[in-house]
Design an enzyme around this catalytic site. Sequence first.
Site, PDB file in Angstrom:
ATOM      1  N   HIS A  50      40.821  43.017  54.570  1.00  0.00           N
ATOM      2  CA  HIS A  50      39.378  43.034  54.770  1.00  0.00           C
ATOM      3  C   HIS A  50      38.888  41.598  54.966  1.00  0.00           C
ATOM      4  O   HIS A  50      39.630  40.635  54.739  1.00  0.00           O
ATOM      5  CB  HIS A  50      38.667  43.699  53.575  1.00  0.00           C
ATOM      6  CG  HIS A  50      38.860  43.010  52.268  1.00  0.00           C
ATOM      7  ND1 HIS A  50      39.658  43.480  51.253  1.00  0.00           N
ATOM      8  CD2 HIS A  50      38.329  41.846  51.789  1.00  0.00           C
ATOM      9  CE1 HIS A  50      39.613  42.660  50.228  1.00  0.00           C
ATOM     10  NE2 HIS A  50      38.825  41.657  50.529  1.00  0.00           N
TER      11      HIS A  50
HETATM   12  P1  TYD Z   1      39.834  45.636  46.809  1.00  0.00           P
HETATM   13  O1  TYD Z   1      38.957  44.450  47.012  1.00  0.00           O
HETATM   14  O2  TYD Z   1      39.839  46.675  47.876  1.00  0.00           O
HETATM   15  O3  TYD Z   1      41.338  45.166  46.521  1.00  0.00           O
HETATM   16  P2  TYD Z   1      42.385  44.429  47.475  1.00  0.00           P
HETATM   17  O4  TYD Z   1      41.630  43.748  48.552  1.00  0.00           O
HETATM   18  O5  TYD Z   1      43.104  43.481  46.587  1.00  0.00           O
HETATM   19  O6  TYD Z   1      43.318  45.443  48.011  1.00  0.00           O
HETATM   20  O7  TYD Z   1      39.459  46.277  45.418  1.00  0.00           O
HETATM   21  C1  TYD Z   1      40.206  47.324  44.836  1.00  0.00           C
HETATM   22  C2  TYD Z   1      39.258  48.161  43.992  1.00  0.00           C
HETATM   23  O8  TYD Z   1      38.707  47.378  42.933  1.00  0.00           O
HETATM   24  C3  TYD Z   1      38.103  48.717  44.784  1.00  0.00           C
HETATM   25  O9  TYD Z   1      37.875  50.035  44.332  1.00  0.00           O
HETATM   26  C4  TYD Z   1      36.947  47.849  44.407  1.00  0.00           C
HETATM   27  C5  TYD Z   1      37.281  47.393  42.997  1.00  0.00           C
HETATM   28  N1  TYD Z   1      36.767  46.041  42.693  1.00  0.00           N
HETATM   29  C6  TYD Z   1      35.747  45.896  41.763  1.00  0.00           C
HETATM   30  O10 TYD Z   1      35.240  46.886  41.187  1.00  0.00           O
HETATM   31  N2  TYD Z   1      35.287  44.644  41.484  1.00  0.00           N
HETATM   32  C7  TYD Z   1      35.806  43.538  42.080  1.00  0.00           C
HETATM   33  O11 TYD Z   1      35.357  42.412  41.788  1.00  0.00           O
HETATM   34  C8  TYD Z   1      36.855  43.704  43.050  1.00  0.00           C
HETATM   35  C9  TYD Z   1      37.449  42.508  43.744  1.00  0.00           C
HETATM   36  C10 TYD Z   1      37.300  44.974  43.323  1.00  0.00           C
END
Ligand code: TYD
Length: 136
Positions: A50
């Site tokens: 992303h």
């Molecule tokens: P995501 O940012 O999609 O993880 P990555 O990019 O590492 O694969 O986040 C994973 C999950 O965690 C998603 O459901 C959102 C949640 N999340 C939070 O609740 N707070 C946060 O600060 C972050 C970064 C993620």
Amino acid sequence: MIAKYIDLNEIKSDKGSLVAIENISDMPNFEIKRVYYIYNTSKNEPRGFHAHKDLTQIAICINGSCNILLDDGKTKRTFKLNKPNKGLVLDKMVWHEMSDFSDDCVFLVLADNIYDESDYIRDYDDFIERVHNASP
Ligand code: TYD
């Protein structure tokens, strides 16, 4: 794309090493509003995929190692993170993918804003379109 590494001051003694982060002198406008960390990762399970519309982050691999691909829509570059006193700036509008996590990897992120799902761009074609619309 100029990827920016941030050197964090390591305070070493015979007791071990300590890194304290209050503000980043290279980035005076960067205010830490959120800290999160990723662990229990798997070598074959990349994460990220992303970009953020408006969030700036600094990633630090405080234990172990991983690779991170940065893509600003024009240039792609992969960086290795394997030092607890070295940060990599993940600027807004930079697509990023983390991979090749070592078993002991702890990936810590400093963010300049609280979590906001509406700030995420999770579709790569949408990301490329936005980059091109911003600078045709
Ligand atoms: P995501 O940012 O999609 O993880 P990555 O990019 O590492 O694969 O986040 C994973 C999950 O965690 C998603 O459901 C959102 C949640 N999340 C939070 O609740 N707070 C946060 O600060 C972050 C970064 C993620």
